[in-house]
Design a protein around this motif. Structure first.
Motif, PDB file in Angstrom:
ATOM      1  N   VAL A 105       0.870  -1.168   0.000  1.00  0.00           N
ATOM      2  CA  VAL A 105       0.000   0.000   0.000  1.00  0.00           C
ATOM      3  C   VAL A 105       0.910   1.222   0.000  1.00  0.00           C
ATOM      4  CG1 VAL A 105      -1.749   1.299   1.267  1.00  0.00           C
ATOM      5  CG2 VAL A 105      -1.824  -1.209   1.234  1.00  0.00           C
ATOM      6  N   ILE A 106       0.748   2.080  -0.994  1.00  0.00           N
ATOM      7  CA  ILE A 106       1.638   3.235  -1.122  1.00  0.00           C
ATOM      8  C   ILE A 106       0.811   4.515  -1.162  1.00  0.00           C
ATOM      9  CG2 ILE A 106       3.335   1.848  -2.359  1.00  0.00           C
ATOM     10  CD1 ILE A 106       2.510   3.325  -4.919  1.00  0.00           C
ATOM     11  N   GLY A 107       1.466   5.620  -0.873  1.00  0.00           N
ATOM     12  CA  GLY A 107       0.787   6.901  -0.890  1.00  0.00           C
ATOM     13  C   GLY A 107       1.737   8.036  -1.202  1.00  0.00           C
ATOM     14  N   ARG A 108       1.240   9.228  -1.018  1.00  0.00           N
ATOM     15  CA  ARG A 108       2.006  10.449  -1.303  1.00  0.00           C
ATOM     16  C   ARG A 108       1.807  11.423  -0.157  1.00  0.00           C
ATOM     17  NH1 ARG A 108      -0.449  14.708  -5.528  1.00  0.00           N
ATOM     18  NH2 ARG A 108       1.041  16.435  -5.312  1.00  0.00           N
ATOM     19  N   VAL A 109       2.921  11.985   0.282  1.00  0.00           N
ATOM     20  CA  VAL A 109       2.896  12.956   1.372  1.00  0.00           C
ATOM     21  C   VAL A 109       3.421  14.289   0.856  1.00  0.00           C
ATOM     22  CG1 VAL A 109       3.927  13.562   3.587  1.00  0.00           C
ATOM     23  CG2 VAL A 109       3.107  11.244   3.201  1.00  0.00           C
ATOM     24  N   LEU A 110       2.776  15.381   1.252  1.00  0.00           N
ATOM     25  CA  LEU A 110       3.222  16.724   0.892  1.00  0.00           C
ATOM     26  C   LEU A 110       4.040  17.284   2.041  1.00  0.00           C
ATOM     27  CD1 LEU A 110      -0.019  18.172  -0.754  1.00  0.00           C
ATOM     28  CD2 LEU A 110       1.960  17.124  -1.873  1.00  0.00           C
ATOM     29  N   VAL A 111       5.306  17.583   1.756  1.00  0.00           N
ATOM     30  CA  VAL A 111       6.237  18.085   2.762  1.00  0.00           C
ATOM     31  C   VAL A 111       6.431  19.581   2.540  1.00  0.00           C
ATOM     32  CG1 VAL A 111       8.535  17.857   3.758  1.00  0.00           C
ATOM     33  CG2 VAL A 111       7.394  15.855   2.772  1.00  0.00           C
ATOM     34  N   ALA A 112       6.162  20.373   3.550  1.00  0.00           N
ATOM     35  CA  ALA A 112       6.300  21.823   3.432  1.00  0.00           C
ATOM     36  C   ALA A 112       7.777  22.205   3.391  1.00  0.00           C
ATOM     37  CB  ALA A 112       5.603  22.515   4.598  1.00  0.00           C
ATOM     38  N   GLU A 113       8.171  22.926   2.346  1.00  0.00           N
ATOM     39  CA  GLU A 113       9.544  23.367   2.183  1.00  0.00           C
ATOM     40  C   GLU A 113       9.722  24.795   2.700  1.00  0.00           C
ATOM     41  OE1 GLU A 113      12.047  21.371   1.085  1.00  0.00           O
ATOM     42  OE2 GLU A 113      10.482  19.845   1.199  1.00  0.00           O
ATOM     43  N   PRO A 114      10.972  25.193   2.996  1.00  0.00           N
ATOM     44  CA  PRO A 114      11.208  26.544   3.525  1.00  0.00           C
ATOM     45  C   PRO A 114      10.700  27.664   2.624  1.00  0.00           C
ATOM     46  CG  PRO A 114      13.148  25.171   3.825  1.00  0.00           C
ATOM     47  CD  PRO A 114      12.196  24.390   2.986  1.00  0.00           C
ATOM     48  N   ASP A 115      10.638  27.438   1.314  1.00  0.00           N
ATOM     49  CA  ASP A 115      10.179  28.491   0.407  1.00  0.00           C
ATOM     50  C   ASP A 115       8.658  28.571   0.313  1.00  0.00           C
ATOM     51  OD1 ASP A 115       9.554  26.236  -1.005  1.00  0.00           O
ATOM     52  OD2 ASP A 115      10.828  26.672  -2.736  1.00  0.00           O
ATOM     53  N   GLY A 116       7.968  27.756   1.112  1.00  0.00           N
ATOM     54  CA  GLY A 116       6.516  27.804   1.135  1.00  0.00           C
ATOM     55  C   GLY A 116       5.843  26.811   0.216  1.00  0.00           C
ATOM     56  N   ARG A 117       6.581  26.192  -0.697  1.00  0.00           N
ATOM     57  CA  ARG A 117       5.997  25.200  -1.593  1.00  0.00           C
ATOM     58  C   ARG A 117       5.930  23.836  -0.913  1.00  0.00           C
ATOM     59  NH1 ARG A 117       9.098  25.101  -7.107  1.00  0.00           N
ATOM     60  NH2 ARG A 117      10.898  25.048  -5.691  1.00  0.00           N
ATOM     61  N   ASP A 118       5.096  22.955  -1.447  1.00  0.00           N
ATOM     62  CA  ASP A 118       4.986  21.588  -0.950  1.00  0.00           C
ATOM     63  C   ASP A 118       5.719  20.645  -1.899  1.00  0.00           C
ATOM     64  OD1 ASP A 118       3.453  22.192   1.281  1.00  0.00           O
ATOM     65  OD2 ASP A 118       1.572  22.051   0.168  1.00  0.00           O
ATOM     66  N   ALA A 119       6.606  19.829  -1.353  1.00  0.00           N
ATOM     67  CA  ALA A 119       7.306  18.820  -2.143  1.00  0.00           C
ATOM     68  C   ALA A 119       6.645  17.474  -1.922  1.00  0.00           C
ATOM     69  CB  ALA A 119       8.773  18.753  -1.742  1.00  0.00           C
ATOM     70  N   SER A 120       6.459  16.725  -2.994  1.00  0.00           N
ATOM     71  CA  SER A 120       5.825  15.407  -2.902  1.00  0.00           C
ATOM     72  C   SER A 120       6.850  14.345  -2.535  1.00  0.00           C
ATOM     73  CB  SER A 120       5.166  15.043  -4.232  1.00  0.00           C
ATOM     74  OG  SER A 120       4.132  15.947  -4.543  1.00  0.00           O
ATOM     75  N   LEU A 121       6.455  13.452  -1.646  1.00  0.00           N
ATOM     76  CA  LEU A 121       7.298  12.326  -1.236  1.00  0.00           C
ATOM     77  C   LEU A 121       6.478  11.048  -1.347  1.00  0.00           C
ATOM     78  CD1 LEU A 121       9.849  11.067   0.115  1.00  0.00           C
ATOM     79  CD2 LEU A 121       8.749  11.540   2.326  1.00  0.00           C
ATOM     80  N   ALA A 122       6.954  10.108  -2.164  1.00  0.00           N
ATOM     81  CA  ALA A 122       6.297   8.806  -2.275  1.00  0.00           C
ATOM     82  C   ALA A 122       6.604   7.984  -1.029  1.00  0.00           C
ATOM     83  CB  ALA A 122       6.778   8.080  -3.526  1.00  0.00           C
ATOM     84  N   VAL A 123       5.584   7.296  -0.510  1.00  0.00           N
ATOM     85  CA  VAL A 123       5.730   6.530   0.732  1.00  0.00           C
ATOM     86  C   VAL A 123       5.158   5.134   0.541  1.00  0.00           C
ATOM     87  CG1 VAL A 123       5.253   6.435   3.194  1.00  0.00           C
ATOM     88  CG2 VAL A 123       5.493   8.655   2.072  1.00  0.00           C
ATOM     89  N   ALA A 124       5.951   4.118   0.881  1.00  0.00           N
ATOM     90  CA  ALA A 124       5.470   2.738   0.932  1.00  0.00           C
ATOM     91  C   ALA A 124       5.019   2.480   2.358  1.00  0.00           C
ATOM     92  CB  ALA A 124       6.576   1.774   0.522  1.00  0.00           C
ATOM     93  N   LEU A 125       3.717   2.223   2.547  1.00  0.00           N
ATOM     94  CA  LEU A 125       3.134   2.246   3.884  1.00  0.00           C
ATOM     95  C   LEU A 125       3.046   0.886   4.567  1.00  0.00           C
ATOM     96  CD1 LEU A 125       0.341   4.783   2.987  1.00  0.00           C
ATOM     97  CD2 LEU A 125       2.224   5.188   4.588  1.00  0.00           C
ATOM     98  N   SER A 126       2.586  -0.136   3.852  1.00  0.00           N
ATOM     99  CA  SER A 126       2.397  -1.437   4.498  1.00  0.00           C
ATOM    100  C   SER A 126       2.366  -2.535   3.448  1.00  0.00           C
ATOM    101  CB  SER A 126       1.100  -1.452   5.323  1.00  0.00           C
ATOM    102  OG  SER A 126      -0.023  -1.297   4.471  1.00  0.00           O
TER     103      SER A 126
END
Length: 273
Positions: A105-126
């Motif tokens: 089961v995989i997903g996507r997380v939005l990580v807040a960057e210092p410049d205010g934009r969100d960077a996408s991170l792929a995550v393998a969950l279970s």
């Protein structure tokens, strides 16, 4: 009265040949040092990677969105805080878990960057043993995504995978390929981490994310394939051969001198008869 015939030991003890022996010893010592240097180089290039990969550090300290993964980041335990995207949960087939094939089961997380934009991170969950259970976990995650909000995640940061034959021929996604996922993500803004996170619920003990699914994904500390540099080993053997040849050269020179003296004595005795 016949002239005594000298022995090899007697000729070798003469100052001239002792000096030649000292010179050969010096040359052999240089060859030995060169051989040791080659062996050290071969061993250094075959040493295992001893970097600390098990102490979790913030993802931003070892990786930057939009940049290639550095060697220090691959396989590293990291922590990151982000918001999940409900529409981007999905499954991957053919994932090995201790010798058993199942689904991630995989997903996507939005990580807040210092410049205010969100960077996408792929995550393998279970990991799930059947596709039905994996699909059920995806539906549960999509239902909870709007209420969970930002969460702390921890796990092992891994390099993206290349597509497999199943991805191409059977149209069944098997590879955790970031390049392929960004084509499917909703409202992707072009900023993404080049690797993906294998979620480990034990890294963040309090306030961390929890996910449904049969089991946490098994992940192991990265192991570097270490091999000796055999070219350097070959060069080291060559230097040893040169060192042996230096001593043989001294022996041959003394032997030739002895034979010349013996021959001269025999010629003199034959002329005197």
């Amino acid at each position: 009265m016949s002239t005594p015939t000298p022995t090899f030991k007697q000729v070798a003890r003469r100052p001239r040949w002792i000096g030649v022996l000292a010179l050969c010893l010096l040359v052999a010592a240089v060859f030995a040092l060169l051989g040791q240097w080659q062996i050290d180089r071969a061993v250094e290039q075959g040493q295992a990677d001893e970097r600390d990969t098990e102490t979790a550090v913030p993802l931003r300290s070892v990786a930057t969105p939009g940049e290639p993964m550095l060697s220090d980041a691959g396989g590293r335990m990291v922590t990151v805080s982000g918001d999940d995207v409900a529409a981007d949960y999905r499954t991957l087939a053919g994932r090995n878990q201790d010798g058993r094939l199942g689904w991630w089961v995989i997903g996507r997380v939005l990580v807040a960057e210092p410049d205010g934009r969100d960077a996408s991170l792929a995550v393998a969950l279970s990991w799930s043993a059947t596709q039905e259970r994996a699909d059920a976990a995806v539906e549960a995650l999509r239902a909870d995504a709007a209420t969970v909000g930002q969460a702390e995640l921890g796990g092992r940061y891994m390099p993206t995978e290349a597509p497999t034959q199943g991805d191409v021929r059977e149209r069944e996604r098997e590879a955790m390929s970031v390049a392929a996922l960004i084509n499917e993500w909703q409202d992707w803004n072009g900023l993404v981490y080049s690797g993906y996170l294998v979620f480990d619920p034990t890294v963040v003990a309090e306030g961390g994310a929890t996910v449904p699914g049969d089991e946490p994904i098994v992940h192991e500390r990265p192991v570097t394939d270490t091999q000796l540099n055999w070219l350097n080993v070959f060069y080291a053997v060559e230097w040893v051969a040169f060192m042996v040849f230096a001593f043989y050269l001294w022996y041959r020179l003394v032997k030739d001198a002895l034979e010349r003296e013996v021959e001269a004595i025999e010629d003199a005795e034959a002329a005197a008869v």
